[in-house]
Design a protein around this motif. Structure first.
Motif, mmCIF file in Angstrom:
data_model
loop_
_atom_site.group_PDB
_atom_site.id
_atom_site.type_symbol
_atom_site.label_atom_id
_atom_site.label_comp_id
_atom_site.label_asym_id
_atom_site.label_seq_id
_atom_site.Cartn_x
_atom_site.Cartn_y
_atom_site.Cartn_z
ATOM 1 N N VAL A 191 0.766 -1.154 -0.070
ATOM 2 C CA VAL A 191 -0.114 -0.013 0.199
ATOM 3 C C VAL A 191 0.910 1.273 -0.064
ATOM 4 O O VAL A 191 0.550 2.102 -0.623
ATOM 5 C CB VAL A 191 -0.957 0.005 1.167
ATOM 6 N N ILE A 207 -7.620 2.558 -3.754
ATOM 7 C CA ILE A 207 -7.757 1.781 -2.343
ATOM 8 C C ILE A 207 -8.569 0.681 -2.491
ATOM 9 O O ILE A 207 -9.510 0.754 -3.413
ATOM 10 C CB ILE A 207 -8.526 3.068 -1.300
ATOM 11 N N ARG A 215 -4.172 -0.640 9.184
ATOM 12 C CA ARG A 215 -2.707 -1.024 9.227
ATOM 13 C C ARG A 215 -2.006 -0.303 10.114
ATOM 14 O O ARG A 215 -2.337 0.831 10.438
ATOM 15 C CB ARG A 215 -2.162 -1.200 7.892
ATOM 16 N N ILE A 251 -6.595 3.066 6.009
ATOM 17 C CA ILE A 251 -5.941 3.034 4.712
ATOM 18 C C ILE A 251 -6.293 4.358 4.068
ATOM 19 O O ILE A 251 -5.471 5.003 3.230
ATOM 20 C CB ILE A 251 -6.165 1.824 3.980
#
Length: 331
Positions: A191, A207, A215, A251
């Motif tokens: 990511v 995303i 995370r 995220i």
């Protein structure tokens, strides 16, 4: 006058993202480093500055085959760690984790070397408890697309503790959580690198999921410090120990932060969540704090700024096409 080197340390996967940083850190004092890598995901570019160091040696080797060398310590980091790479050849991924562990443990047994296994937070699967403590046995799909990596690492941990019980070997097991920093593959599907490359190139930032999944990201320098502290801890400290950042972020928030730091005008778009992708991931690092005196010290904004600067330089040196293809480069 020649200098006697007190320790010879083997780092498998030493040309990879984490391995190259570890090799660089270990090359201080009276230590020589033997870097073993088959360059499936590692890159000669990562270790180029080390090749002229008198204490550094490189051998092209696949850990699924035995390695006959004399060493005092072994850091077993060899294994593709991003889904794009470990799913490319899932059978080989499992062999790297399992056969690699058997071969490196056999080497450690013969040489009486202390050995550290780079395990992963993926052993927890989609965790049933949050944050994740080492006592959690995991919630892992044994037959999914990610299982080659998840179950391979779980089996490696089993082997390490069986060797410890059966042969009284000095083992260390680190469960590594999401780590980022310079030398990440630009196109490895992770990511942080994905978002940075997309932002720098002005492309849509993608995303997967609705962006609410979380995370915890640890800067590479802090992670390496944790590994070395674990290796150098007393023999009674075997682990497994969580090594990662307890700072949790969604995220979607990460994408916005990277876009802002990169001064990008990229749009943020949503795609379906991949199979078996965990919803939450954050380590409980109280054991590492207590036993190693370790905790990460680099805040996310600082670490991201350093990582973006690395990719900006890579873009200047190699251009956008090469930046996207860098992950397939070989030695």
């Amino acid at each position: 006058m020649s200098v006697h080197l007190e320790k010879r340390i083997l780092v498998t996967g030493g040309a990879g993202f984490l391995g190259s940083h570890l090799c660089e850190r270990l090359l201080g004092g009276r230590t020589s480093v033997l870097c073993a890598d088959n360059f499936f995901t590692g890159s000669r570019r990562n270790i180029q500055p080390l090749l002229q160091h008198p204490g550094f040696e490189l051998v092209r080797h696949d850990v699924t085959f035995p390695l006959y060398v004399e060493v005092d310590q072994i850091y077993n980091l060899a294994c593709p760690a991003s889904p794009i790479h470990y799913q490319r050849d899932p059978v080989q991924t499992t062999k790297t984790s399992v056969h690699g562990a058997i071969n490196m443990l056999g080497l450690a047994k013969r040489t009486k070397a202390r050995i550290l296994q780079a395990s992963t937070s993926e052993v927890y699967g989609d965790p049933l408890f949050h944050p994740q403590k080492e006592e959690h046995w995991g919630n892992v799909n044994p037959i999914g697309a990610r299982s080659c990596y998840d179950e391979g690492k779980r089996c490696a941990e089993t082997l390490f503790f069986d060797y410890w019980r059966q042969h009284r070997m000095e083992i260390k097991v680190a469960r590594i959580f999401n780590t980022y920093g310079p030398r990440m593959h630009p196109n490895d599907g992770r990511v942080v690198s994905n978002f940075i490359v997309q932002a720098l190139l002005g492309r849509d930032i993608t995303i997967f999921g609705d962006g609410s999944q979380t995370r915890s990201f640890c800067y590479v320098d802090d992670l390496i410090d944790g590994l070395i502290r674990l290796m150098d801890s007393s023999a009674e400290v075997t682990g497994p120990l969580n090594i990662g950042s307890p700072e949790e972020i969604a995220i979607g928030e990460l994408a916005t932060a990277i876009r802002d730091l990169a001064r990008s005008k990229s749009r943020i778009i949503i795609r379906p969540l991949p199979e078996d992708d965990p919803r939450r991931r954050r380590p409980d690092i109280s054991a590492a704090q207590r036993l190693l005196g370790w905790a990460p010290s680099t805040d996310l904004r600082t670490g991201l700024s350093r990582t973006i600067a690395y990719f900006e330089q890579l873009l200047v040196e190699q251009g956008s096409a090469a930046l996207l293809e860098e992950s397939s480069a070989r030695a």
